[in-house]
Design an enzyme around this catalytic site. Structure first.
Site, PDB file in Angstrom:
ATOM      1  N   ASP A 130      -4.760  -3.302   5.269  1.00 44.43           N
ATOM      2  CA  ASP A 130      -5.152  -2.878   6.610  1.00 44.43           C
ATOM      3  C   ASP A 130      -6.645  -2.985   6.872  1.00 44.43           C
ATOM      4  O   ASP A 130      -7.078  -3.154   7.988  1.00 44.43           O
ATOM      5  CB  ASP A 130      -4.654  -1.450   6.892  1.00 44.43           C
ATOM      6  CG  ASP A 130      -5.030  -0.485   5.786  1.00 44.43           C
ATOM      7  OD1 ASP A 130      -5.827  -0.858   4.906  1.00 44.43           O
ATOM      8  OD2 ASP A 130      -4.528   0.647   5.804  1.00 44.43           O
ATOM      9  N   ASP A 185      -9.480  -6.087   2.918  1.00 44.84           N
ATOM     10  CA  ASP A 185      -8.183  -6.582   2.465  1.00 44.84           C
ATOM     11  C   ASP A 185      -7.950  -8.036   2.860  1.00 44.84           C
ATOM     12  O   ASP A 185      -7.025  -8.674   2.361  1.00 44.84           O
ATOM     13  CB  ASP A 185      -7.043  -5.727   3.039  1.00 44.84           C
ATOM     14  CG  ASP A 185      -6.959  -4.370   2.367  1.00 44.84           C
ATOM     15  OD1 ASP A 185      -7.315  -4.287   1.180  1.00 44.84           O
ATOM     16  OD2 ASP A 185      -6.548  -3.401   3.022  1.00 44.84           O
ATOM     17  N   ASP A 206       0.855  -1.175   0.000  1.00 38.95           N
ATOM     18  CA  ASP A 206       0.000   0.000   0.000  1.00 38.95           C
ATOM     19  C   ASP A 206       0.885   1.216   0.000  1.00 38.95           C
ATOM     20  O   ASP A 206       2.001   1.176   0.522  1.00 38.95           O
ATOM     21  CB  ASP A 206      -0.844   0.043   1.278  1.00 38.95           C
ATOM     22  CG  ASP A 206      -1.971  -0.968   1.235  1.00 38.95           C
ATOM     23  OD1 ASP A 206      -2.343  -1.366   0.135  1.00 38.95           O
ATOM     24  OD2 ASP A 206      -2.449  -1.343   2.317  1.00 38.95           O
TER      25      ASP A 206
END
Ligand code: ADP
Ligand code: MG
Length: 835
Positions: A617, A621, A323
């Site tokens: 997170d 996900d 990310d």
């Protein structure tokens, strides 16, 4: 619990929904009901571990040999064998104990926390310590920590698949009345341990804990011993192959001895000791210990690895999908630009420091509605001491409003929230409803794309105008900001009808303004990415931000060069499998990505033979984290659900820590190779020595006790020390290893043969020289030569690629100690009269 009136239930549980339990009471209940855990972590006592060591067949044979020796009158021999066996078992048990402790300590670090009201205040405690009667709070992303009855719920949805197998989340409502014989799936006023909150919030009272919960009754779900890691499996196979080989050699040696007329007992002892020498049955155990110590070491590099296999897999990672927000960047958002529909303003100040201002002469009234949206459609808060609570993006908006002269806390209190439609990275926006001057109002904020889609008007000064003529200028400013790596948000609002449901109000809105915030890259990100590239590891950045923002940051941190651009989620949607795989070959930045895209990325990468590490997170996900070879959750900003689905957790949310963990994984693997190579070459050397000597009719160069001594004591100390070898400076310079490669490859095979022949020839020559001087000396000569040879060889085992003259001798302090220790012990048995 679901069939009763909530007040009655609270009374029965002697609890109070506002005050919770007292610490004293909770302690009493804890001792009454036990810990809130599905099974008590059984940890073996040292004695048990010690006794376990005797379960191996080889050790049994040794004990039999000792008894046999004693039986025919060779007491010393018998006693010495027993001492060696016990010493060996003690060392083995001690190693396993410390490995077990390390793993256990780690497990407790990853156990989730629960928010509970105790002594009238909200606290976070380990879920293990919950007791019936505790009042807890739940929100999206939490694991339900026990069986609870809901007291209050807002838009609550829970994924109960772990319990019912039903994969779509079910809606829950604290108010609903349920028959007491309703099936589990219909008890919408209760939530159960092992399920996860995917949406909304709630408070509830704990009714059942630990083994008394619904999931506790499903015993089969509780099984699940730690499985052997792939490496351990390979070593097991290797061990049995060597075992068969060695058995054959033993048989031959036995026959040789027999035909040469050696006493039966002696041949038996030599064969037994050889068997012990050659079978590397301790290997998997040592590997466990080394992996566990590696896990422990990773904690200091901000990484919690949840299982031993992952330590191994880490070392062979070929792609890291990370990310952007918070992992490659600092997640310290600061609004730097504002657009009120007409004019653009800069905002001064940095970080969450509130001293700064909107520069230029802005008209507070023109900004009023946008500021209200920013303050009210917001779940974060600013603390008295200058800190923030909640999402950094949202906190930055509060700081912006403070700089514009608003007291955000007072404003929030003045216009309380009536309803909310929370943010999710699928919609990329959120909305809330408030009563403003007696009128219900909806405010939304989110990515410009999402907000512009629901706006048909724009507010300019006091006028509400159709948006069309302004779309172009808005887009221009948006692109200008995005290309300097800023994250852009739009605000919208409108009046709502009194009974409206906010979930259906996101349309026909009025655009109120736009803001841009900077999120500085982590200073170490660029260097870590370079390290990965040098190590043959690809880094892919994934973000929900706009492509232009993503590309700008991608360039700054060295993922994109010149003209390269981010691939967007909607582009992915239009590609078929083959096309996507070919694009994925060299696309390193993905923008406007939603959680499903991440799953697609992982799947495609795995399909093309990659070992994929993927960060995440949010609740959404979890699927991609599970799919990835290494799912990585964020320790600080991650939800419980993502932590549960992951294989490892970053305690500092930092990309550099992932790279550190990969590096550590590689070091551990290469150390395992080192000690495997060392041990096997020594063992084969010993077999050769005895085999050749017997073949030549020279008798066995080593007495059985000597063989045992070498194998169980002097070999194992340096072998273990090699497993602790410090990192070589080129671990992150080579390409990742292929996880299907055998542990003993050609190169190691050659080195093993070379070392084994060298050792055995040296010991054999020394045996003959000793014999020539005096037959009584022969054994001791061979013994000392073999030990010296092996101990010296251990230094060359410190690197597979560099000679010992390059690595230096003394770089591994464990090895120095092990070698000195082994020498001293050997010296002791050789010289002390009673030995
Ligand atoms: P990332 O993974 O990069 O953080 P997200 O999916 O969280 O991406 O965010 C995607 C987009 O949604 C952002 O570019 C921003 O425009 C918008 N956004 C992010 N956080 C919020 C929020 N709390 N409220 C409204 N919009 C948001
Ligand atoms: Mg985000």
């Amino acid at each position: 619990m679901h069939g009763k009136n909530i007040q009655v239930l609270l009374k029965e549980l002697e609890s109070n929904s506002q005050f919770g339990l007292t610490t004293q009471e909770s302690e009493n209940r804890l001792s009454l009901y036990g810990k809130n855990a599905l099974k008590e972590e059984k940890s073996k006592s040292f004695l048990n571990l010690f006794l376990d060591q005797f379960k191996s067949i080889l050790i049994m044979i040794l004990i039999a040999a000792a008894l046999l020796s004693a039986y025919i009158g060779e007491f010393t021999e018998g006693i010495v064998i027993m001492i060696i066996v016990i010493l060996n078992a003690l060392v083995g048990a001690a190693q396993e104990k410390s490995a077990g402790n390390a793993v256990k300590a780690l497990k407790s670090m990853v156990s989730p926390l629960a928010r509970v009201i105790r002594d009238q205040t909200l606290k976070e405690i380990p879920s293990e310590l919950l007791v019936p009667g505790d009042i807890i709070e739940l929100e999206s992303g939490n694991l339900v920590p026990a069986d609870i009855r809901l007291i209050q719920s807002i838009n609550l949805k829970i994924d109960e698949s772990a319990l019912t197998g039903e994969s779509t989340p079910v809606e829950k409502n604290a108010e609903s009345e349920i028959e007491s014989n309703a099936p589990l799936s219909e008890r919408s006023n209760s939530a159960y341990l092992g399920t996860t909150v995917t949406y909304g919030r709630a408070t509830g009272v704990v009714v059942k804990t630990g083994m008394h919960t619904e999931i506790g009754h499903i015993a089969s779900m509780l099984e699940g011993e730690d499985e052997a890691t792939p490496l351990q499996n390979k070593l097991n196979v290797l061990g049995s192959k060597l075992g068969i080989f060695c058995l054959a050699v033993c048989v031959i040696i036995f026959m040789l001895g027999y035909f040469r007329g050696m006493p039966l007992l002696e041949i038996f002892m030599v064969s037994v000791s050889l068997a012990v020498a050659a079978v590397p049955e301790g290997l998997p155990a040592i590997v466990t210990v080394i992996l566990a110590l590696g896990m422990k070491k990773m904690v200091s590099r901000h990484v919690l690895v949840k299982n031993l296999s992952s330590v191994e897999t880490l070392g062979s990672t070929t792609v890291i999908c990370s990310d952007k927000t918070g992992t490659l960047t600092q997640n310290k958002m600061t609004v730097t630009k504002i657009f009120d529909g007409q004019n653009e303003y800069s905002v001064s100040g940095s970080g969450y420091n509130r001293d700064g201002a909107i520069e230029g002469d802005f008209n507070k009234e023109n900004l009023e509605q946008m500021m209200l949206a920013a303050i009210l459609c917001n779940d974060a808060s600013l603390t008295e001491d200058g800190g923030i609570l909640g999402d950094p993006t949202e906190a930055a908006l509060l700081v912006m409003a403070e700089k514009a002269g608003y007291n955000t806390k007072k404003t929030t209190e003045k216009y309380p929230r009536l309803q909310e439609y929370p943010f999710d990275s699928e919609r990329k926006m959120m909305s809330t409803m408030h009563k403003i001057d007696g009128q219900p109002m909806v405010f939304s904020k989110g990515s410009p794309d999402s907000i512009l889609k629901v706006c048909d008007r724009i507010k300019i000064k006091d006028n509400i105008l159709p948006i069309e003529p302004y779309s172009e200028i808005i887009n221009q400013i948006y692109m200008k900001w995005a290309s300097s790596a800023l994250r852009v948000l739009c605000y919208a609002g409108r009046q709502a009808s009194p009974n409206a449901d906010v979930n259906h109000e996101e349309s026909h809105m009025i655009l109120l303004g736009m803001s841009a915030m900077i999120d500085p890259e982590r200073p170490e990100a660029k260097k870590s990415i370079k390290t990965c590239h040098d190590a043959g590891i690809r880094v892919i950045m994934i973000t929900g931000d706009h492509g232009v923002t993503a590309s700008a940051i991608g360039k700054n941190i060295g993922l994109l060069s010149g003209e390269e651009k981010a691939i967007s989620g909607s582009q992915i949607d239009q590609m078929d499998e083959a096309e996507f795989i070919s694009v994925l070959k060299d696309a390193d930045v993905f923008s406007r990505v939603s959680p499903q895209h991440k799953v697609r990325i992982v799947e495609a990468l795995k399909k093309t033979g990659n070992i994929v590490a993927m960060t995440g997170d949010g609740v959404n996900d979890a699927p991609s984290l599970k799919k990835a070879d290494i799912g990585i959750a964020m320790g600080i900003t991650g939800t419980d659900v993502s932590k549960e689905a992951s294989d490892m957790i970053l305690t500092d949310d930092n990309f550099a820590s992932i790279v550190g963990a990969v590096e550590e994984g590689r070091v551990i693997y290469s150390n395992i190779r080192k000690f495997v190579s060392f041990l096997i070459s020594c063992n084969i050397g010993e077999i050769l020595l005895i085999f050749v000597s017997m073949l030549m009719g020279w008798g066995s160069p080593l007495r059985p006790i000597q063989l045992l001594w070498v194998n169980l004591i002097t070999d194992s100390l340096p072998a273990f020390a090699l497993g602790m070898e410090p990192e070589e400076d080129d671990v992150m310079k080579a390409a990742p290893r292929n996880p299907t490669d055998p542990i003993i490859d050609k190169k190691m095979g050659i080195s093993i043969v070379f070392q084994a022949v060298g050792l055995s020839v040296a010991a054999l020559i020394s045996y003959r020289i000793g014999y020539a001087i005096h037959p009584d000396f022969a054994n001791t000569f061979a013994f000392i030569t073999l030990i010296s040879g092996e101990l010296l060889r251990s230094f060359s085992g410190r690197s597979e690629t560099k000679s010992v003259f390059k690595t230096g001798f003394w770089g591994n302090k464990y090895l120095n100690l092990a070698v000195i220790g082994s020498y001293l012990l050997t010296l002791a048995i050789l010289t002390l009269p009673f030995m």
